[in-house]
Design an enzyme around this catalytic site. Structure first.
Site, PDB file in Angstrom:
ATOM      1  N   ARG A  85      -0.400  12.410  25.549  1.00  0.00           N
ATOM      2  CA  ARG A  85      -1.111  13.449  25.665  1.00  0.00           C
ATOM      3  C   ARG A  85      -0.321  14.591  24.561  1.00  0.00           C
ATOM      4  O   ARG A  85      -0.770  15.241  23.676  1.00  0.00           O
ATOM      5  CB  ARG A  85      -1.218  14.385  26.973  1.00  0.00           C
ATOM      6  CG  ARG A  85      -1.835  15.611  26.722  1.00  0.00           C
ATOM      7  CD  ARG A  85      -2.643  15.988  27.839  1.00  0.00           C
ATOM      8  NE  ARG A  85      -3.564  15.158  28.356  1.00  0.00           N
ATOM      9  CZ  ARG A  85      -4.137  15.054  29.564  1.00  0.00           C
ATOM     10  NH1 ARG A  85      -3.442  15.602  30.666  1.00  0.00           N
ATOM     11  NH2 ARG A  85      -5.038  14.076  29.738  1.00  0.00           N
ATOM     12  N   TYR A  86       1.140  14.690  24.868  1.00  0.00           N
ATOM     13  CA  TYR A  86       1.954  15.453  23.754  1.00  0.00           C
ATOM     14  C   TYR A  86       2.365  14.802  22.957  1.00  0.00           C
ATOM     15  O   TYR A  86       2.616  13.752  22.800  1.00  0.00           O
ATOM     16  CB  TYR A  86       2.692  16.254  24.716  1.00  0.00           C
ATOM     17  CG  TYR A  86       2.339  17.188  26.171  1.00  0.00           C
ATOM     18  CD1 TYR A  86       1.870  18.227  25.786  1.00  0.00           C
ATOM     19  CD2 TYR A  86       2.302  16.415  27.275  1.00  0.00           C
ATOM     20  CE1 TYR A  86       1.313  19.159  26.519  1.00  0.00           C
ATOM     21  CE2 TYR A  86       1.816  17.522  28.324  1.00  0.00           C
ATOM     22  CZ  TYR A  86       1.129  18.546  27.954  1.00  0.00           C
ATOM     23  OH  TYR A  86       0.808  19.410  28.974  1.00  0.00           O
ATOM     24  N   ARG A 111       6.272  12.807  24.090  1.00  0.00           N
ATOM     25  CA  ARG A 111       6.456  12.321  25.289  1.00  0.00           C
ATOM     26  C   ARG A 111       5.234  11.736  26.060  1.00  0.00           C
ATOM     27  O   ARG A 111       4.173  12.249  25.645  1.00  0.00           O
ATOM     28  CB  ARG A 111       7.096  13.329  26.350  1.00  0.00           C
ATOM     29  CG  ARG A 111       6.182  14.673  26.555  1.00  0.00           C
ATOM     30  CD  ARG A 111       6.973  15.977  26.600  1.00  0.00           C
ATOM     31  NE  ARG A 111       6.433  17.089  27.051  1.00  0.00           N
ATOM     32  CZ  ARG A 111       5.692  17.914  26.005  1.00  0.00           C
ATOM     33  NH1 ARG A 111       5.800  17.442  24.797  1.00  0.00           N
ATOM     34  NH2 ARG A 111       5.267  19.017  26.489  1.00  0.00           N
ATOM     35  N   CYS A 160       2.524   4.762  47.127  1.00  0.00           N
ATOM     36  CA  CYS A 160       3.412   5.729  47.679  1.00  0.00           C
ATOM     37  C   CYS A 160       3.727   5.541  49.149  1.00  0.00           C
ATOM     38  O   CYS A 160       3.044   4.967  49.801  1.00  0.00           O
ATOM     39  CB  CYS A 160       2.586   7.067  47.658  1.00  0.00           C
ATOM     40  SG  CYS A 160       2.567   7.666  45.854  1.00  0.00           S
ATOM     41  N   CYS A 164      -0.272  11.942  49.907  1.00  0.00           N
ATOM     42  CA  CYS A 164      -0.395  13.530  50.254  1.00  0.00           C
ATOM     43  C   CYS A 164      -1.930  13.798  50.093  1.00  0.00           C
ATOM     44  O   CYS A 164      -2.639  13.142  49.311  1.00  0.00           O
ATOM     45  CB  CYS A 164       0.277  14.094  48.958  1.00  0.00           C
ATOM     46  SG  CYS A 164       1.895  13.669  48.851  1.00  0.00           S
ATOM     47  N   CYS A 181      -3.387  14.987  46.585  1.00  0.00           N
ATOM     48  CA  CYS A 181      -3.166  14.219  45.568  1.00  0.00           C
ATOM     49  C   CYS A 181      -3.967  14.329  44.599  1.00  0.00           C
ATOM     50  O   CYS A 181      -5.314  14.317  44.730  1.00  0.00           O
ATOM     51  CB  CYS A 181      -3.021  12.388  46.101  1.00  0.00           C
ATOM     52  SG  CYS A 181      -2.616  11.513  44.535  1.00  0.00           S
ATOM     53  N   ARG A 208      -4.236  12.220  41.984  1.00  0.00           N
ATOM     54  CA  ARG A 208      -4.735  11.118  42.034  1.00  0.00           C
ATOM     55  C   ARG A 208      -5.518  10.461  43.030  1.00  0.00           C
ATOM     56  O   ARG A 208      -5.520   8.964  43.315  1.00  0.00           O
ATOM     57  CB  ARG A 208      -3.859  10.146  41.233  1.00  0.00           C
ATOM     58  CG  ARG A 208      -3.246  10.876  40.163  1.00  0.00           C
ATOM     59  CD  ARG A 208      -2.350   9.645  39.012  1.00  0.00           C
ATOM     60  NE  ARG A 208      -1.561  10.588  38.173  1.00  0.00           N
ATOM     61  CZ  ARG A 208      -0.401  11.082  37.822  1.00  0.00           C
ATOM     62  NH1 ARG A 208       0.595  10.588  38.795  1.00  0.00           N
ATOM     63  NH2 ARG A 208      -0.017  11.612  37.092  1.00  0.00           N
ATOM     64  N   ASP A 222      -5.284  21.020  41.274  1.00  0.00           N
ATOM     65  CA  ASP A 222      -6.392  20.449  40.305  1.00  0.00           C
ATOM     66  C   ASP A 222      -7.793  20.319  40.848  1.00  0.00           C
ATOM     67  O   ASP A 222      -8.018  20.532  42.233  1.00  0.00           O
ATOM     68  CB  ASP A 222      -5.700  19.251  39.956  1.00  0.00           C
ATOM     69  CG  ASP A 222      -4.679  19.201  39.198  1.00  0.00           C
ATOM     70  OD1 ASP A 222      -4.658  20.044  38.269  1.00  0.00           O
ATOM     71  OD2 ASP A 222      -3.840  18.030  38.942  1.00  0.00           O
ATOM     72  N   ASP A 257      -3.293  22.974  35.126  1.00  0.00           N
ATOM     73  CA  ASP A 257      -3.359  21.671  34.041  1.00  0.00           C
ATOM     74  C   ASP A 257      -5.167  21.546  33.567  1.00  0.00           C
ATOM     75  O   ASP A 257      -5.946  21.529  34.700  1.00  0.00           O
ATOM     76  CB  ASP A 257      -2.975  20.518  34.848  1.00  0.00           C
ATOM     77  CG  ASP A 257      -2.259  19.296  34.165  1.00  0.00           C
ATOM     78  OD1 ASP A 257      -2.609  19.065  32.595  1.00  0.00           O
ATOM     79  OD2 ASP A 257      -1.474  18.531  34.405  1.00  0.00           O
ATOM     80  N   LYS A 263      -0.884  21.564  30.239  1.00  0.00           N
ATOM     81  CA  LYS A 263      -0.564  22.544  31.172  1.00  0.00           C
ATOM     82  C   LYS A 263      -0.354  23.689  30.449  1.00  0.00           C
ATOM     83  O   LYS A 263       0.251  23.996  29.389  1.00  0.00           O
ATOM     84  CB  LYS A 263       0.910  22.233  31.831  1.00  0.00           C
ATOM     85  CG  LYS A 263       1.106  20.727  32.544  1.00  0.00           C
ATOM     86  CD  LYS A 263       2.602  20.644  33.097  1.00  0.00           C
ATOM     87  CE  LYS A 263       2.283  19.237  33.583  1.00  0.00           C
ATOM     88  NZ  LYS A 263       2.265  17.823  32.644  1.00  0.00           N
TER      89      LYS A 263
END
Ligand SMILES: *Cc1c(COP(=O)(O)O)cnc(C)c1O
Length: 437
Positions: A123-124, A127, A136, A140, A143, A145, A304, A341, A348
């Site tokens: 995206r950037y 990086r 995981c 969570c 999450c 995702r 999100d 985001d 972000k």
């Protein structure tokens, strides 16, 4: 036994009554094997009894969004007030997750759209995000995702990882790799070592970052073997995710100290969660505990727009209020950057209170955290440097060979002397379409 030790012993005992030593408790594989995945085990281990209709709704929720909690993380729950417990809220399925709002999205950050090869989000400019694990230790409830949790609970295949590494190798502008998942530290040491070795061997890769919640939810995974693998490939940075001061236990601290002692710079990315940490006092206590353990608060994320998270979202105002209570009130390095985001893949976007109140040719008017309003006198003379992008002609001392190769993007492009653009125009407006006709 340190934190909440009665709870811990009770849970350890209930899971495996035969073992009297409790040494197994510190074995991360034992923790994963005994993760709590269903509501009745949860009730039994916590010694609580949920209302029948509520239990049914929770079970329905876990069929859509599976549950998995490490015994360690479970042991942090205050069973006397579990409804309000920040650990409980982050770990235990809630029927509220099934309330999907009209604006909720399966992939709010469009990570799949910006993905040139599976597992990589580019995206950037310099990086990439590299998802190397689908597993995981704890799922969570918040999450981002969430759409993927549990359905592909496996390690991405070696050819897939190889394709990601090849993409990075072929794109020399990539200097920073962010390993995420899933949790990269769920990978076996050898496998992780192989990935790090490959990435480390690419000349243009300057830094590798790992995003992992392991220090919070399964700190026993931070073994001396793991730490020695990580520290072979410096600079390796690690960002974790503490969301509440309660999570900073003696066990977590030990894991953090091992990582920091191995020269791994530590950062923290909290998520702003309603009912968990949407309070300036909680956030201030958290950042203080983090810096005391050599963890630099890095980001505070606005929650999100993923499906199943609506009950966790706060208005953006809450984040701004928290930042108002941190900036100036505590050490500068203890203050995270509050970011949203952007849905659709915008990345972000930092958000904070305004400090620049007004501006004239001679002065700027600013306010500080106390509400003091002051002026800053602009310089009478300033020899401005007009930049043509060529460092050889400049009187400043950094003579970068490749400075003229660097592209300017976005608002920085509008500011650059050597770029002729005078406006940034969205691509598909009706006005632009009319021009093209
Ligand atoms: C967050 C993120 C990064 C890293 O961003 P930093 O601001 O450098 O921490 C890179 N790629 C993607 C897709 C991200 O979401």
């Amino acid at each position: 036994m340190t934190y909440n030790s009665t709870n811990l012993q009770k849970i350890a005992h209930n899971i495996d009554a035969d073992d009297s030593t409790h040494e197994f408790w510190k074995d991360w594989r034992w923790q994963i094997k005994h993760s709590i995945r269903d509501i009745s085990t949860l009730e039994r281990l916590l010694g609580i009894s949920l209302p029948e209709s509520y239990r049914e709704k929770m079970e329905e929720t876990t069929r859509t969004f599976p549950m998995s909690i490490t015994p360690y993380y479970l042991s942090l729950i205050d069973t006397g007030d579990y409804e309000n417990d920040p650990i409980f809220k982050q770990a235990v399925a809630s029927p509220k997750e099934l309330a999907v709002e009209g604006y909720d999205l399966a992939d709010p950050l469009s990570e799949d759209l910006d993905s040139p090869v599976p597992g990589i989000t580019h995206r950037y400019p310099d990086r990439v995000l590299f998802l190397v694990s689908n597993t995981c230790s704890m799922y969570c409830r918040h999450c981002t995702r969430k759409r993927r949790v549990g359905d592909v609970d496996s390690i991405p295949s070696e050819p897939e990882i190889r394709a990601g590494i090849e993409y990075i190798r072929e794109n020399p502008e990539i200097r920073d790799i962010l390993l995420s998942g899933g949790d990269p530290l769920m990978l076996p040491d050898d496998y992780l070592k192989w990935i790090l070795e490959e990435l480390h061997s690419i000349p243009h890769v300057e830094v590798i970052r790992i995003g992992s919640r392991i220090p919070v939810v399964l700190p026993y995974r931070i073994t001396s073997d793991l730490v020695s693998v990580l520290s072979k490939f410096h600079p390796v940075w690690l960002n974790t995710q503490f969301n509440h001061p309660k999570e900073v236990t003696e066990t977590s601290k030990k894991a953090l100290h091992m990582l920091a002692d191995a020269g791994i710079p530590l950062g923290n990315q909290s998520v702003l969660l309603a009912g968990v940490n949407d309070c300036p006092r909680i956030m201030k206590e958290l950042v203080h505990r983090l810096v005391a353990n050599r963890v630099r608060p890095y980001y505070l994320y606005q929650c999100d727009l993923s499906e199943g998270l609506s009950h966790f979202r706060t208005p953006v105002a809450k984040g701004v209020e928290i930042m108002e209570n941190l900036i100036g009130h505590t050490s500068g390095f203890a203050v995270p950057r509050y970011v949203i985001d952007a849905p659709g893949g915008g990345g972000k976007i930092p958000v904070m209170p305004n400090y620049l109140l007004s501006w004239s040719v001679h002065k700027v008017v600013l306010r500080n955290y106390e509400g003091v309003i002051c002026t800053y006198q602009e310089p009478e003379h300033y020899d401005r440097i007009t930049c043509d992008g060529n460092c050889q002609d400049c009187r400043l001392q950094l003579k970068m060979d490749n400075a003229d190769e660097s592209k300017v993007v976005g608002i920085a492009k509008l500011l650059a002397d050597f770029d002729e653009a005078t406006s940034l125009v969205p691509q598909d407006t009706e006005r632009v379409d009319r021009r093209n006709e």
